[in-house]
Motif scaffolding. Structure first.
Motif, PDB file in Angstrom:
ATOM      1  N   ARG A  11       8.742   7.216   5.785  1.00  0.00           N
ATOM      2  CA  ARG A  11       7.944   8.436   5.881  1.00  0.00           C
ATOM      3  C   ARG A  11       8.736   9.637   5.342  1.00  0.00           C
ATOM      4  O   ARG A  11       8.205  10.477   4.628  1.00  0.00           O
ATOM      5  CB  ARG A  11       7.524   8.677   7.335  1.00  0.00           C
ATOM      6  CG  ARG A  11       6.499   7.673   7.851  1.00  0.00           C
ATOM      7  CD  ARG A  11       6.345   7.749   9.370  1.00  0.00           C
ATOM      8  NE  ARG A  11       5.863   9.052   9.784  1.00  0.00           N
ATOM      9  CZ  ARG A  11       4.578   9.406   9.808  1.00  0.00           C
ATOM     10  NH1 ARG A  11       3.646   8.546   9.439  1.00  0.00           N
ATOM     11  NH2 ARG A  11       4.215  10.608  10.200  1.00  0.00           N
ATOM     12  N   ASP A  48       0.830  -1.208   0.000  1.00  0.00           N
ATOM     13  CA  ASP A  48       0.000   0.000   0.000  1.00  0.00           C
ATOM     14  C   ASP A  48       0.864   1.258   0.000  1.00  0.00           C
ATOM     15  O   ASP A  48       0.566   2.229  -0.708  1.00  0.00           O
ATOM     16  CB  ASP A  48      -0.918   0.009   1.230  1.00  0.00           C
ATOM     17  CG  ASP A  48      -1.994  -1.067   1.152  1.00  0.00           C
ATOM     18  OD1 ASP A  48      -2.216  -1.618   0.063  1.00  0.00           O
ATOM     19  OD2 ASP A  48      -2.592  -1.372   2.204  1.00  0.00           O
ATOM     20  N   GLY A  95       2.079   3.366   9.199  1.00  0.00           N
ATOM     21  CA  GLY A  95       2.000   3.762  10.596  1.00  0.00           C
ATOM     22  C   GLY A  95       3.051   4.774  10.984  1.00  0.00           C
ATOM     23  O   GLY A  95       3.857   5.224  10.162  1.00  0.00           O
ATOM     24  N   SER A  96       3.045   5.112  12.262  1.00  0.00           N
ATOM     25  CA  SER A  96       3.913   6.193  12.741  1.00  0.00           C
ATOM     26  C   SER A  96       4.987   5.711  13.705  1.00  0.00           C
ATOM     27  O   SER A  96       5.613   6.511  14.383  1.00  0.00           O
ATOM     28  CB  SER A  96       3.062   7.268  13.441  1.00  0.00           C
ATOM     29  OG  SER A  96       2.310   6.686  14.497  1.00  0.00           O
ATOM     30  N   ILE A 127       0.055  11.490   2.134  1.00  0.00           N
ATOM     31  CA  ILE A 127      -0.656  11.190   3.387  1.00  0.00           C
ATOM     32  C   ILE A 127      -1.055   9.717   3.438  1.00  0.00           C
ATOM     33  O   ILE A 127      -0.876   9.031   4.451  1.00  0.00           O
ATOM     34  CB  ILE A 127      -1.896  12.101   3.521  1.00  0.00           C
ATOM     35  CG1 ILE A 127      -1.452  13.553   3.720  1.00  0.00           C
ATOM     36  CG2 ILE A 127      -2.782  11.651   4.686  1.00  0.00           C
ATOM     37  CD1 ILE A 127      -2.570  14.570   3.533  1.00  0.00           C
ATOM     38  N   ARG A 128      -1.604   9.204   2.338  1.00  0.00           N
ATOM     39  CA  ARG A 128      -2.053   7.811   2.291  1.00  0.00           C
ATOM     40  C   ARG A 128      -0.878   6.841   2.439  1.00  0.00           C
ATOM     41  O   ARG A 128      -1.015   5.778   3.063  1.00  0.00           O
ATOM     42  CB  ARG A 128      -2.800   7.551   0.987  1.00  0.00           C
ATOM     43  CG  ARG A 128      -4.149   8.264   0.914  1.00  0.00           C
ATOM     44  CD  ARG A 128      -4.746   8.159  -0.474  1.00  0.00           C
ATOM     45  NE  ARG A 128      -6.006   8.859  -0.566  1.00  0.00           N
ATOM     46  CZ  ARG A 128      -7.201   8.287  -0.409  1.00  0.00           C
ATOM     47  NH1 ARG A 128      -7.277   6.993  -0.126  1.00  0.00           N
ATOM     48  NH2 ARG A 128      -8.306   8.997  -0.505  1.00  0.00           N
ATOM     49  N   HIS A 175       0.982   4.287  -3.176  1.00  0.00           N
ATOM     50  CA  HIS A 175       0.816   5.732  -3.042  1.00  0.00           C
ATOM     51  C   HIS A 175       2.140   6.471  -3.252  1.00  0.00           C
ATOM     52  O   HIS A 175       2.146   7.572  -3.807  1.00  0.00           O
ATOM     53  CB  HIS A 175       0.200   6.058  -1.685  1.00  0.00           C
ATOM     54  CG  HIS A 175      -1.196   5.553  -1.549  1.00  0.00           C
ATOM     55  ND1 HIS A 175      -2.238   6.049  -2.298  1.00  0.00           N
ATOM     56  CD2 HIS A 175      -1.727   4.554  -0.784  1.00  0.00           C
ATOM     57  CE1 HIS A 175      -3.347   5.403  -1.995  1.00  0.00           C
ATOM     58  NE2 HIS A 175      -3.071   4.495  -1.092  1.00  0.00           N
ATOM     59  N   SER A 210       9.168   3.081  10.829  1.00  0.00           N
ATOM     60  CA  SER A 210       8.700   3.652   9.556  1.00  0.00           C
ATOM     61  C   SER A 210       9.312   5.019   9.257  1.00  0.00           C
ATOM     62  O   SER A 210       8.970   5.638   8.250  1.00  0.00           O
ATOM     63  CB  SER A 210       7.177   3.764   9.570  1.00  0.00           C
ATOM     64  OG  SER A 210       6.741   4.694  10.543  1.00  0.00           O
ATOM     65  N   ASP A 215      -2.025  14.253  -1.306  1.00  0.00           N
ATOM     66  CA  ASP A 215      -2.969  13.251  -0.835  1.00  0.00           C
ATOM     67  C   ASP A 215      -2.328  11.866  -0.815  1.00  0.00           C
ATOM     68  O   ASP A 215      -2.496  11.099   0.151  1.00  0.00           O
ATOM     69  CB  ASP A 215      -4.211  13.245  -1.730  1.00  0.00           C
ATOM     70  CG  ASP A 215      -5.245  12.224  -1.287  1.00  0.00           C
ATOM     71  OD1 ASP A 215      -5.764  12.363  -0.164  1.00  0.00           O
ATOM     72  OD2 ASP A 215      -5.526  11.286  -2.055  1.00  0.00           O
ATOM     73  N   LYS A 218       1.853   7.379   4.159  1.00  0.00           N
ATOM     74  CA  LYS A 218       2.252   7.389   5.564  1.00  0.00           C
ATOM     75  C   LYS A 218       1.273   6.602   6.431  1.00  0.00           C
ATOM     76  O   LYS A 218       1.679   5.894   7.362  1.00  0.00           O
ATOM     77  CB  LYS A 218       2.367   8.831   6.058  1.00  0.00           C
ATOM     78  CG  LYS A 218       3.555   9.588   5.485  1.00  0.00           C
ATOM     79  CD  LYS A 218       3.636  10.990   6.079  1.00  0.00           C
ATOM     80  CE  LYS A 218       4.849  11.737   5.567  1.00  0.00           C
ATOM     81  NZ  LYS A 218       4.978  13.082   6.174  1.00  0.00           N
ATOM     82  N   ILE A 219      -0.002   6.710   6.131  1.00  0.00           N
ATOM     83  CA  ILE A 219      -1.001   5.954   6.888  1.00  0.00           C
ATOM     84  C   ILE A 219      -0.751   4.454   6.752  1.00  0.00           C
ATOM     85  O   ILE A 219      -0.886   3.689   7.719  1.00  0.00           O
ATOM     86  CB  ILE A 219      -2.422   6.323   6.408  1.00  0.00           C
ATOM     87  CG1 ILE A 219      -2.766   7.753   6.836  1.00  0.00           C
ATOM     88  CG2 ILE A 219      -3.459   5.334   6.946  1.00  0.00           C
ATOM     89  CD1 ILE A 219      -4.054   8.293   6.222  1.00  0.00           C
ATOM     90  N   ALA A 220      -0.347   4.029   5.571  1.00  0.00           N
ATOM     91  CA  ALA A 220      -0.160   2.598   5.302  1.00  0.00           C
ATOM     92  C   ALA A 220       0.878   1.958   6.215  1.00  0.00           C
ATOM     93  O   ALA A 220       0.733   0.797   6.618  1.00  0.00           O
ATOM     94  CB  ALA A 220       0.235   2.392   3.840  1.00  0.00           C
TER      95      ALA A 220
END
Length: 295
Positions: free
Chosen positions: A284, A210, A275-276, A268-269, A214, A280, A265, A271-273
């Motif tokens: 990121r 994912d 995690g933080s 952002i997607r 992105h 990562s 956009d 980074k969401i895939a």
């Protein structure tokens, strides 16, 4: 990633490591004048960003392994990328004269030699994959098949075919995204997923897939933007070539401002895939770099 290390520093350090790996490889050590290795070496050492092998290294770190664990996989991905550039630049394709600030392979060598050097790099990539010693044999086989599909008719080749067919045609946004998911995104995704396959880490494969989806779209959108407003000296290639060829691009389809919003956009997607968590961090920062770059 060591605390407080700037992504630019990490990119520089890993680029130097990858350059050393390439220089140590027999492809570059055996390069007699007139031999196919001379043309292979010319394109490999033309000063590329090395982003795809860096993604292999970053993904490997994300999985908690030393960055150089899958060195040969990183080289395989770079060799396939370089082959694709050689062939994309040919008169029958994009007919580009400049790549990475230097004459393209078919300008430096006879066109037939340029084609053969690309063919040789593609096949050499699978030699690299087949001789990986840092993973189980069944995982090496699975990763090799994955890379072959990413490079072949289901991936990069499909994207190039769709890209050529779309020249001077009316293309919708979904069709453009499909082109770039194949032409650019397939190899990015392979670079990120292959370390998970080689390490037998099925749990993280989807997150990396994912992220790669992105990341690839964000990267291509910015590439399209820079082909309009970029600095040729910084980019090492001519700008305005997409428009001259009548290629479908994000700026031509939705305008520069909306293209920038789309890139953001996808950032952002991506980074969401993944995690933080601390594992990562590099990935990121890499997607930030891909979106914010000026070349």
């Amino acid at each position: 990633m060591r605390p407080n290390v700037d992504i630019q520093q990490w990119l520089q350090e890993t680029r130097e490591i990858i350059e050393q790996w390439i220089n140590e490889d027999s492809v570059c050590r055996v390069a007699q004048p007139g031999a196919v290795e001379e043309a292979m070496r010319y394109s490999l050492l033309a000063g590329g960003k090395r982003l795809r092998p860096q993604l292999v290294m970053a993904s490997t770190l994300y999985l908690g392994l030393p960055a150089d664990t899958f060195r040969d996989a990183a080289l395989a991905v770079e060799y396939i990328h370089t082959y694709s550039l050689i062939h994309d630049d040919l008169p029958a394709m994009d007919n580009d004269d400049l790549r990475r600030g230097r004459p393209t392979a078919h300008k430096m060598f006879p066109e037939a030699m340029a084609i053969l050097s690309g063919d040789a790099l593609l096949t050499e990539a699978f030699v690299k994959m087949g001789t990986i010693q840092t993973a189980k044999a069944e995982d090496v086989l699975r990763a090799t098949v994955y890379l072959a599909r990413a490079a072949g008719r289901e991936g990069l080749i499909r994207g190039q075919v769709l890209d050529l067919a779309a020249e001077r045609q009316d293309v919708e946004l979904g069709e453009l995204q499909n082109i770039h998911r194949h032409k650019t995104g397939a190899l990015f995704k392979a670079a990120l997923v292959i370390p998970a396959i080689l390490s037998g880490n099925e749990r993280e494969q989807q997150a990396l897939l994912d992220f790669g989806e992105h990341f690839g779209l964000a990267f291509q959108i910015v590439d399209d933007i820079l082909n309009v407003v970029g600095d040729p000296a910084a980019m090492g290639k001519n700008i305005g070539t997409d428009s001259a060829l009548g290629k479908a691009t994000y700026p031509s389809l939705v305008g520069l401002d909306q293209a920038r919003r789309l890139a953001d956009d996808h950032r952002i997607r991506a980074k969401i895939a993944i995690g933080s968590g601390p594992q990562s961090d590099i990935l990121r920062r890499l997607v930030d770099f891909a979106v914010d770059r000026q070349w």
